[in-house]
Scaffold this active site. Structure first.
Site, PDB file in Angstrom:
ATOM      1  N   GLU A   1     -44.793  13.608 -13.751  1.00  0.00           N
ATOM      2  CA  GLU A   1     -44.777  14.182 -12.397  1.00  0.00           C
ATOM      3  C   GLU A   1     -46.191  14.203 -11.821  1.00  0.00           C
ATOM      4  O   GLU A   1     -47.173  14.172 -12.560  1.00  0.00           O
ATOM      5  CB  GLU A   1     -44.269  15.636 -12.437  1.00  0.00           C
ATOM      6  CG  GLU A   1     -42.944  15.835 -13.105  1.00  0.00           C
ATOM      7  CD  GLU A   1     -42.653  17.315 -13.353  1.00  0.00           C
ATOM      8  OE1 GLU A   1     -43.477  18.164 -12.954  1.00  0.00           O
ATOM      9  OE2 GLU A   1     -41.614  17.610 -13.955  1.00  0.00           O
TER      10      GLU A   1
ATOM     11  N   ASP B   1     -63.086  19.386  -9.777  1.00  0.00           N
ATOM     12  CA  ASP B   1     -62.256  19.629 -10.957  1.00  0.00           C
ATOM     13  C   ASP B   1     -62.652  18.699 -12.096  1.00  0.00           C
ATOM     14  O   ASP B   1     -62.664  19.091 -13.267  1.00  0.00           O
ATOM     15  CB  ASP B   1     -60.777  19.411 -10.609  1.00  0.00           C
ATOM     16  CG  ASP B   1     -60.227  20.519  -9.738  1.00  0.00           C
ATOM     17  OD1 ASP B   1     -60.935  21.526  -9.556  1.00  0.00           O
ATOM     18  OD2 ASP B   1     -59.093  20.380  -9.246  1.00  0.00           O
ATOM     19  N   TYR B   2     -62.953  17.476 -11.740  1.00  0.00           N
ATOM     20  CA  TYR B   2     -63.292  16.483 -12.762  1.00  0.00           C
ATOM     21  C   TYR B   2     -64.577  16.881 -13.490  1.00  0.00           C
ATOM     22  O   TYR B   2     -64.658  16.798 -14.725  1.00  0.00           O
ATOM     23  CB  TYR B   2     -63.437  15.110 -12.115  1.00  0.00           C
ATOM     24  CG  TYR B   2     -63.463  13.965 -13.106  1.00  0.00           C
ATOM     25  CD1 TYR B   2     -62.297  13.555 -13.747  1.00  0.00           C
ATOM     26  CD2 TYR B   2     -64.645  13.297 -13.389  1.00  0.00           C
ATOM     27  CE1 TYR B   2     -62.315  12.503 -14.650  1.00  0.00           C
ATOM     28  CE2 TYR B   2     -64.672  12.242 -14.291  1.00  0.00           C
ATOM     29  CZ  TYR B   2     -63.496  11.846 -14.913  1.00  0.00           C
ATOM     30  OH  TYR B   2     -63.517  10.811 -15.802  1.00  0.00           O
TER      31      TYR B   2
ATOM     32  N   ARG C   1     -50.856  33.385 -10.944  1.00  0.00           N
ATOM     33  CA  ARG C   1     -51.120  33.256 -12.376  1.00  0.00           C
ATOM     34  C   ARG C   1     -52.013  34.370 -12.903  1.00  0.00           C
ATOM     35  O   ARG C   1     -51.813  34.878 -13.992  1.00  0.00           O
ATOM     36  CB  ARG C   1     -51.755  31.893 -12.670  1.00  0.00           C
ATOM     37  CG  ARG C   1     -52.094  31.737 -14.148  1.00  0.00           C
ATOM     38  CD  ARG C   1     -52.407  30.312 -14.518  1.00  0.00           C
ATOM     39  NE  ARG C   1     -53.674  29.836 -13.978  1.00  0.00           N
ATOM     40  CZ  ARG C   1     -54.229  28.683 -14.342  1.00  0.00           C
ATOM     41  NH1 ARG C   1     -53.603  27.894 -15.191  1.00  0.00           N
ATOM     42  NH2 ARG C   1     -55.372  28.306 -13.830  1.00  0.00           N
TER      43      ARG C   1
ATOM     44  N   CYS D   1     -79.115  26.266  18.629  1.00  0.00           N
ATOM     45  CA  CYS D   1     -79.798  26.090  19.914  1.00  0.00           C
ATOM     46  C   CYS D   1     -79.886  27.453  20.588  1.00  0.00           C
ATOM     47  O   CYS D   1     -78.906  28.197  20.636  1.00  0.00           O
ATOM     48  CB  CYS D   1     -79.026  25.107  20.787  1.00  0.00           C
ATOM     49  SG  CYS D   1     -79.642  24.994  22.484  1.00  0.00           S
TER      50      CYS D   1
ATOM     51  N   LEU E   1     -52.711  23.720 -19.207  1.00  0.00           N
ATOM     52  CA  LEU E   1     -52.258  22.518 -19.906  1.00  0.00           C
ATOM     53  C   LEU E   1     -53.442  21.839 -20.589  1.00  0.00           C
ATOM     54  O   LEU E   1     -54.591  22.003 -20.179  1.00  0.00           O
ATOM     55  CB  LEU E   1     -51.610  21.540 -18.920  1.00  0.00           C
ATOM     56  CG  LEU E   1     -50.433  22.055 -18.096  1.00  0.00           C
ATOM     57  CD1 LEU E   1     -49.838  20.911 -17.276  1.00  0.00           C
ATOM     58  CD2 LEU E   1     -49.374  22.694 -18.970  1.00  0.00           C
TER      59      LEU E   1
ATOM     60  N   CYS F   1     -80.464  19.639  25.036  1.00  0.00           N
ATOM     61  CA  CYS F   1     -81.103  20.295  26.188  1.00  0.00           C
ATOM     62  C   CYS F   1     -82.601  20.526  26.007  1.00  0.00           C
ATOM     63  O   CYS F   1     -83.259  21.061  26.908  1.00  0.00           O
ATOM     64  CB  CYS F   1     -80.413  21.625  26.481  1.00  0.00           C
ATOM     65  SG  CYS F   1     -80.694  22.884  25.202  1.00  0.00           S
TER      66      CYS F   1
ATOM     67  N   LYS G   1     -49.367  16.008 -10.365  1.00  0.00           N
ATOM     68  CA  LYS G   1     -49.995  17.321 -10.562  1.00  0.00           C
ATOM     69  C   LYS G   1     -50.569  17.768  -9.221  1.00  0.00           C
ATOM     70  O   LYS G   1     -51.631  17.316  -8.801  1.00  0.00           O
ATOM     71  CB  LYS G   1     -51.096  17.257 -11.617  1.00  0.00           C
ATOM     72  CG  LYS G   1     -51.665  18.622 -11.983  1.00  0.00           C
ATOM     73  CD  LYS G   1     -52.700  18.506 -13.093  1.00  0.00           C
ATOM     74  CE  LYS G   1     -53.180  19.890 -13.514  1.00  0.00           C
ATOM     75  NZ  LYS G   1     -53.812  20.620 -12.398  1.00  0.00           N
TER      76      LYS G   1
END
EC number: 6.5.1.2
Length: 663
Positions: A109, A31-32, A132, A419, A81, A404, A111
């Protein structure tokens, strides 16, 4: 820099990542990182308005409506936002509000990193739930929302109409459990809780939603016909009294310093929450002030979202090893120099596959940047070539199994290396552990430690050996490798009891790729025996609900393998049931060829019970309504499925009607 060229480039990049995030629930960047691209585009457009266009990602919400779900128009547009990333931007926001509003108060608040939904209540009854979507039109997920336990279906207040917004999320604990189950069946491993929560709430099969234990926090009241509020904080208190889980531990602030300290407090606690957040939201508290402040063409002016950068650390890859899964997949794992990240010590990170290693040019000895995907799973973001020592070594997944020594094979249409030996000890250990587990044959007392002890001493090497353990009872008691006489007797009795299981548990326990509990139940309800199932054709399997072109070839390959033929022969010899009890119980086939859809809350039956009754009479139970649906069994709070059935003219029946039909 060519400004126009960069703007066009950014738009294409952002549109691509919007589709990956909103519509595919499979983001490729954090997201960043996305926010940084978005801010760069927004700033360039603001500086060069001659290049601004209406179709730019900065002028619209990112998602489109998923085709399979019913479209619903939003009463109030669901907008994004304004993101901010620095203390200066936060102070600037507070100062701007203070210049336009007298003595404003702010609510800060968490997020929540999830999926926004709109809930609609009529006279205290939950009647609709909408994602949304594109901000104007969303998709109805009402049936799935009914499976979220933390959402009240009825509330004390009987307002004519109440509309609220919340964030659907998944706890870190549940996320880990789901991925563990996916690993067991060789299914898709999810990247983070946000992706999984978003994908789950859009499922067409409500049973999957129920199994995954989603949660919600309500963060805004939009419409409350018949009741007025003065402040946002007042609405949160009222919603809490109505039984909703609201944004936890929000703070009311009056100054920029208080707002900033609240943001820092949330950041400090984020790693101890048990769920993912990606920032803090600052909102003007007074609702009339919000109206007077209004919004821009895209975002409200009365709120901003402060985005925390993901915590990243440098460390060194000291070695790379390979682990072998139950399905034979070779999983490369980076062993890291231990480092504290998000309050936990990180010493390893998955490297997924050879393509991942090559694309990031990761080598043993490299210094790398790591972070936690979704604040949970350690992931390597990139290597730092300038810090690479001369002796750093490229890594190639071995062409022989490290357990193996059998040849490994690269899937022709995939990225995984496996394998080739079905009797590989690493695979056998995980296969046996899965076979005896609670979700499969449910052999009580047969945990991983017991499996390991019995394999170490040579008593079991493969699944069929479980059912001849009774031949070694005296030796097991004498050696005490799984406990004293009582423990041995209890285990052997549990093994005997498992022989009588219905075949859905056996199918689950076989560990067929992409076949879990739900798929196994469908197979057991459509084939009278393991032999009939093993002889099924592609055309038969592809017609089953939720069986697609990925799963069906895996099933056919498994049942046609020599390993399965040998295993089922030995299980039959041991007395393990291979006949479908679901079909045996049928009194008649009166529902044969009929497809039922169950929706809403039934008066006395659980949905699973009703489904078993229908299937026992030859009927099929589907998760979605279509022209092929014969009946819709509807209870209270029946939502979109009932509406669609009525539109298609499909017969609607009640629980009483079903009981009459089977008399």
């Amino acid at each position: 820099m060519d400004i126009k060229k960069r703007i066009d480039e950014l738009r294409k990049i952002i549109e691509y990542h919007n589709d990956k995030y909103y519509n595919q629930d499979d983001p490729e960047i954090t997201d960043y990182e996305y926010d940084k691209l978005y801010v760069e585009l927004r700033n360039l457009e603001n500086s060069h308005p001659e290049y601004k266009i209406q179709s730019s990602p900065t002028q619209k919400v990112g998602g489109t409506v998923k085709r399979e779900l019913r479209k619903v128009k939003h009463d109030i547009p669901v907008v994004s936002l304004q993101d901010v990333f620095s203390k200066e931007e936060v102070y600037s926001f507070v100062e701007k509000i203070t210049s336009e509003v007298t003595y404003p108060k702010f609510v800060v608040e968490k997020k929540i990193d999830g999926l926004t939904v709109v809930l609609r209540y009529y006279n205290g009854e939950l009647k609709e739930a909408i994602t949304r979507g594109d901000g104007s039109i969303g998709e109805s997920v009402f049936e799935n929302i009914l499976q979220v336990k933390s959402i009240p279906k009825h509330i004390p207040s009987k307002l004519n109409y109440l509309e609220i917004r919340g964030e659907i999320y998944m706890t870190n604990e549940n996320f880990i459990k789901v991925n563990e189950k996916q690993e067991e069946i060789g299914g898709k491993i999810f990247k983070n809780p946000r992706n999984l929560a978003a994908g789950t709430i859009r499922q067409l099969d409500t049973s999957i939603v129920k199994d995954r234990n989603l949660d919600i926090f309500i963060f805004n009241l939009e419409i409350s016909e018949g009741k007025k509020f003065e402040t946002h904080s007042e609405t949160l208190e009222w919603l809490s009294n109505q039984g909703f889980d609201v944004s936890p531990n929000f703070k009311i602030c009056e100054t920029a310093d208080e707002v900033w300290n609240a943001i820092l407090d949330i950041e400090e606690s984020r790693w101890d929450l048990g769920y993912s957040i990606d920032g803090a939201v600052v909102k003007v508290d007074n609702l009339n002030d919000r109206i007077s402040l209004g919004m821009t063409s895209k975002v409200p002016k009365w709120t901003v979202a402060f985005k925390y950068p993901p915590e990243q650390k440098e460390t060194v890859i000291e070695d790379i090893i390979v682990q072998v899964s139950r399905t034979g997949r070779l999983n490369p794992l980076a062993l890291l120099r231990p480092v504290i990240l998000a309050n936990t010590t990180i010493s390893k990170a998955t490297l997924h596959n050879q393509d991942f290693i090559d694309s990031k040019d990761i080598r043993i000895g490299d210094t790398v940047i790591i972070q936690k995907a979704g604040d949970i799973i350690p992931e390597i973001i990139r290597s730092i070539p300038e810090k690479r020592p001369d002796w750093a070594k490229k890594y190639i997944i071995p062409d022989v199994c490290p357990v193996c020594n059998s040849k490994t094979i690269r899937e022709p249409d995939g990225v995984d290396t496996r394998c080739s030996n079905p009797d590989c000890e690493a695979q056998s250990f995980r296969k046996i552990g899965y076979f005896v587990s609670k979700d499969a044959m449910n052999i009580v007392g047969f945990g991983q430690n017991t499996v390991e002890a019995l394999m170490k001493d040579g008593y079991i090497k493969k699944i069929s050996d479980i059912y001849i353990l009774k031949n070694y009872k005296d030796a097991l008691i004498e050696k005490g490798i799984i406990g004293k006489e009582k423990s041995v007797n209890n285990l052997l009795n549990a093994i005997e009891l498992s022989k009588d299981n219905d075949i859905d548990r056996l199918i689950t326990g076989l560990g067929i790729r992409n076949v879990g509990k739900q798929s196994a139940k469908i197979l057991a309800g459509n084939f009278k025996s393991m032999d009939e199932l093993a002889g099924a054709a592609y055309e038969q399997l592809i017609e089953l609900e939720d069986f697609g072109p990925t799963t069906v070839p895996d099933i056919l390959e498994f049942f046609n393998s020599n390993a399965y033929i040998e295993l089922i022969k030995k299980l039959k010899e041991a007395g393990v049931n291979t006949i479908s009890k679901t079909l045996q119980k049928k009194i008649d086939n009166r529902f044969l060829g009929k497809t039922f859809v169950i929706t809403g809350t039934l008066p006395t039956m659980k949905r699973d019970e009703a489904a078993e009754i229908i299937q026992s009479f030859g009927g099929k139970v589907s998760g979605s309504v279509s022209k092929r649906t014969s009946f819709v069994l509807a209870g209270e709070e029946a939502g979109s499925k009932l509406t669609k059935a009525q539109q298609l003219g499909i017969s609607i029946i009640t629980e009483e009607d079903l009981k009459d039909m089977i008399k």
